[in-house]
Design an enzyme around this catalytic site. Structure first.
Site, mmCIF file in Angstrom:
data_model
loop_
_atom_site.group_PDB
_atom_site.id
_atom_site.type_symbol
_atom_site.label_atom_id
_atom_site.label_comp_id
_atom_site.label_asym_id
_atom_site.label_seq_id
_atom_site.Cartn_x
_atom_site.Cartn_y
_atom_site.Cartn_z
ATOM 1 N N PRO A 92 0.846 -1.213 0.281
ATOM 2 C CA PRO A 92 -0.008 0.106 0.119
ATOM 3 C C PRO A 92 0.782 1.361 0.019
ATOM 4 O O PRO A 92 1.757 1.458 0.700
ATOM 5 C CB PRO A 92 -0.953 -0.307 1.342
ATOM 6 C CG PRO A 92 -0.845 -1.534 1.559
ATOM 7 C CD PRO A 92 0.459 -2.277 1.102
ATOM 8 N N GLU A 93 0.537 1.993 -0.738
ATOM 9 C CA GLU A 93 1.259 3.373 -1.015
ATOM 10 C C GLU A 93 0.385 4.547 -0.452
ATOM 11 O O GLU A 93 -0.534 4.303 0.327
ATOM 12 C CB GLU A 93 1.799 3.760 -2.285
ATOM 13 C CG GLU A 93 2.520 2.609 -3.290
ATOM 14 C CD GLU A 93 3.101 3.073 -4.461
ATOM 15 O OE1 GLU A 93 2.770 4.361 -4.813
ATOM 16 O OE2 GLU A 93 3.812 2.088 -5.187
#
Length: 270
Positions: A2-3
């Protein structure tokens, strides 16, 4: 992994569930994720009221009225589940509120982390000490980038992934922002004009905001706290599109640098 948009989406999804709520039950269902849970996490969080939620780089923050802040990282596969019908094997941290809500941190690969620090010391949290400005904050400008990149011969792609230069940018959104600004990911960072860096900053803002609006990019295991999938991946201009046509008439190429795949169009990115 996840960014920034995925973490921002997560924080926004947790806010209406947790903010202003007293935590009635906090339990860890195993001893660790990437590292051990704080041994006094349940004691310090149970009975506290959540006063705010936020994000720093790729970390989520949960502040309480006891002067503590819980800092979480989703690792490779972590996500918060809101009001799960039944707890699952990989729901490793479970929080109940006085309002009858429940959130569970689910992390099958256990590369995430949870820490608890005094709120007044958050800036000194080890992972935060050397971070650059937030890419959506007022300090991230073309002028700032020009100064930060001065004398640097590394590629602009690698430099944008350096968390000391800008906090929270990851591979997907750097590829997309460089494409949107027409800048080759191979160009030396220190040789890019301020005018082009100004365009790059605008592109970073536009790409991140569009991704947040779309709920992030659901790659592998990521999903929103409510279980829905993000759909920004449907808007990718270059990422994951090797060999496909670009709008300029060229083809999207891919190369590997620093262990990461870079997607770009040599025709319209210079």
């Amino acid at each position: 992994m996840p960014e920034l948009p995925e973490v921002e989406t997560t924080v926004r999804g947790l806010t209406p569930v947790l903010k202003g709520q007293r935590l009635t039950h906090v339990v860890t269902r195993r001893g660790d994720l990437r590292r051990p849970f704080p041994p006094d996490l349940a004691q310090r969080m149970t009975g506290a009221t959540v006063t705010g939620l936020g994000r720093r780089a790729k970390y989520g923050l949960v502040e309480t009225d006891r002067g503590d802040t819980m800092i979480f990282h989703l690792g490779m596969s972590g996500r918060w589940r809101v009001d799960p019908g039944e707890l699952e094997k990989h729901d490793h941290l479970v929080i109940d509120t006085a309002g009858g809500r429940r959130v569970a941190l689910n992390d099958p690969r256990r590369f995430g982390s949870v820490d608890l620090v005094a709120s007044e010391t958050v800036a000194d949290f080890p992972a935060f000490r050397t971070l650059g400005p937030e890419p959506l904050g007022p300090d991230f400008t073309g002028v700032y980038l020009k100064q930060a990149l001065a004398g640097r011969f590394a590629s602009i792609k690698q430099l944008l992934l350096d968390q000391r230069i800008v906090a929270g940018l990851g591979n997907i959104y750097v590829c997309e922002a460089l494409y949107a600004s027409g800048i080759s990911p191979k160009r030396e960072g220190g040789r890019i004009s301020t005018a082009r860096l100004d365009r790059l900053v605008v592109a970073v803002h536009d790409v991140l905001n569009a991704a947040i609006e779309a709920g992030g990019s659901s790659l592998r295991d990521f999903a929103h706290p409510d279980g829905n999938l993000g759909y920004f991946s449907k808007q990718f201009a270059v990422y994951g599109r090797e060999g496909e046509p670009c709008g300029c008439g060229g083809l999207v190429h891919r190369y590997v640098e620093g262990g990461r795949s870079t997607f770009w169009c040599p025709t319209c990115q210079s």
